[in-house]
Design an enzyme around this catalytic site. Structure first.
Site, PDB file in Angstrom:
ATOM      1  N   GLY A 174      21.143  69.919  38.740  1.00  0.00           N
ATOM      2  CA  GLY A 174      22.143  69.325  39.621  1.00  0.00           C
ATOM      3  C   GLY A 174      21.965  69.796  41.056  1.00  0.00           C
ATOM      4  N   GLY A 175      23.080  70.133  41.707  1.00  0.00           N
ATOM      5  CA  GLY A 175      23.037  70.578  43.094  1.00  0.00           C
ATOM      6  C   GLY A 175      22.224  71.837  43.295  1.00  0.00           C
ATOM      7  N   GLY A 409      -9.195  55.758  60.966  1.00  0.00           N
ATOM      8  CA  GLY A 409      -7.922  56.436  61.212  1.00  0.00           C
ATOM      9  C   GLY A 409      -7.816  57.761  60.481  1.00  0.00           C
ATOM     10  CB  ALA A 410      -9.095  58.951  57.224  1.00  0.00           C
TER      11      ALA A 410
END
Length: 519
Positions: A174-175, A409-410
């Site tokens: 949970g939290g 771009g890499a």
């Protein structure tokens, strides 16, 4: 009524100390032990230098009066807090005690954790949390939830200021999972550590899916599939050694430098094996770990997220005794392509190194971004942009070694000169181009190939022509995008020289509150 004697008062203190040490009682402690799990204090003792732990808030109790809790007020309220040393360096620490209310977090339990994080920030020291908790203490309602919120805020305030480690040695549900997620590194113990937002029962009730807790949130799952964890340990002892090793490469805080690592490894050492490890043929694979280990001091490399996004490698090492962060494409996996997970993994590591003043050495051999519908639909544009952002934002020394492929771009994303790399080195077989020779020749020489008597032969001819003209490090070196072309065996010496030169690097950036990193 007279005063009690000092002996009586000390005896009372002794009784309280023993009560605090007892935690949830002998039966609960035996149950924990039967599962192979250490107690909260045993874990602290195993991690810290012998005799260095100083405990605080051992007599804190909850103030809940609901559901009969007023009748049960164990001292310490289910978490042990304090400070000590690891390798002689001060750290603050908390360890949840599963024998007390299942380690559940209530108001005072949270206050103890908040206090120790505050002390860590104020004193500029790392904070380590050993997590073993059933989650929020339901009986305390919103007081428990508020406690989590206060911890989350402190984790955020501490981020980039002091190292924060989360050691998962039991359930974290949970939290409770969000505090670890806000820290720098998560260490998980196999078959012991669990992290998930909703458990198997809830999932079965809502979706009908059948899954075990281990499958859903075990150490292997988070180290190989989700990437939520950074280190996998077979047992608690190995986990503590991992914590110590990683901490040894980091400064105590963002204003310090990391401690130098003792070594007798000659920084000028040459290694001719590097000529053989990386094939000249760009289509042949190899394991980049072999390159890293031959360049760094004593071959010691502490890998981060070793089981996740294996097409990129991240971790710590030292060169010339100086701790550094390493990012490297790994052609042995997916040809070393950048993809969503690799971009996430590398960008976070780069930002962590930058926050804590560690120079970054990047080993480049990347053919591009992984193509495919799943990648495009999954957000490779924004995820890939995170890596561009991380390198551009970094102000620590950035040294890049282009070993072989550096396409499109890499190439830019892997710590290129245009993103701010201080020193870019290239090996003789480096190919720095918009794309590989095969693809580029098919586009640039399309008409010549199609008009040839033998298109296949012409295509091979043009591929060789393009490779000779452009797929080498010298065009980039002519324009200053590569600072030096070096022999592979010179890598260790030249990187060490670059790190020495960049040691006093200072940059002035535009004033701003903070940037907005791609999500």
């Amino acid at each position: 009524m007279g005063f009690r004697t000092i002996e009586e008062l000390c005896a009372e203190l002794d009784v309280k100390r023993k009560s605090a040490l007892a935690g949830g009682g002998e039966e609960a402690a035996e149950k924990q032990k039967s599962k192979g799990k250490g107690s909260a204090r045993e874990r602290i003792a195993a991690l810290l230098d012998a005799g260095s732990f100083v405990e605080i808030d051992e007599f804190v109790t909850h103030r809940c009066s609901n559901f009969g809790l007023e009748e049960r007020k164990p001292l310490g309220d289910g978490v042990v807090t304090g400070w000590g040393t690891i390798g002689g360096r001060k750290v603050f620490i908390y360890s949840q005690d599963f024998t007390v209310f299942g380690g559940s977090l209530g108001e005072k339990h949270a206050d103890k954790i908040c206090k120790v994080i505050d002390m860590a920030i104020q004193n500029g020291c790392p904070v380590i949390g050993i997590n073993d908790s059933g989650g929020a203490r339901i009986q305390e309602g919103t007081d428990s939830l508020n406690g989590y919120g206060k911890i989350f805020r402190r984790n955020t305030m501490a981020s980039g200021v002091i190292p924060q480690f989360s050691v998962i040695m039991g359930p974290t549900a949970g939290g409770a999972v969000y505090s670890p997620a806000l820290t720098d590194y998560i260490f998980m113990v196999d078959k012991e550590a669990i992290m998930h937002i909703t458990g198997p029962e809830v999932i079965r009730a809502v979706t009908g899916e059948l899954v075990t807790s281990e499958e859903l949130g075990g150490a292997e799952t988070h180290n190989t599939i989700t990437g939520d964890a950074h280190f996998f340990a077979k047992d608690e002892a190995e986990c503590f050694e991992q914590v110590k090793k990683v901490l040894s490469y980091l400064p105590l805080n963002n204003l310090d430098d990391a401690p130098l690592k003792a070594t007798n490894d000659d920084p000028r050492r040459a290694d001719l094996a590097l000529r053989e490890i990386v094939p000249v043929n760009p289509n042949k694979s190899y394991d980049v770990h072999e390159v890293i280990k031959r360049v760094v001091d004593d071959g010691e490399f502490v890998e981060v997220q070793a089981g996740f996004a294996k097409n990129i490698v991240t971790g710590y090492a030292s060169i010339g005794s100086r701790p550094i962060g390493i990012v490297a494409n790994n052609p042995d996996v997916s040809a070393g392509c950048l993809d969503i997970n690799a971009s996430d993994k590398a960008s976070r590591f780069v930002r962590h190194c930058d926050a804590f003043n560690l120079p970054i050495v990047t080993f480049v051999d990347v053919p591009g971004y992984l193509p495919g519908k799943d990648q495009e639909y999954g957000g490779i544009i924004r995820k890939g942009a995170k890596l561009l952002y991380a390198y551009s934002e970094a102000s620590v020394p950035l040294i890049s070694v282009i070993m072989r492929k550096a396409y499109g771009g890499a190439y830019l994303a892997m710590s290129s000169k245009s993103l701010g790399a201080d020193v870019v080195l290239a090996w003789p077989q480096a190919e720095i181009a918009v794309m590989g020779a095969e693809g580029a020749a098919s586009i640039v020489f399309k008409k010549e190939i199609e008009g040839a008597d033998d298109p296949s032969a012409k295509r091979l001819e043009k591929i060789d022509e393009y490779r000779e003209a452009f797929a080498n490090p010298y065009r980039a070196a002519e324009r200053g995008y590569v600072d030096r072309v070096i022999m592979p065996e010179e890598t260790r010496k030249v990187v060490c020289q670059a790190l020495d030169a960049m040691e006093s690097k200072r940059e002035t950036r535009p004033a701003k509150k903070h940037g907005v990193i791609p999500h």
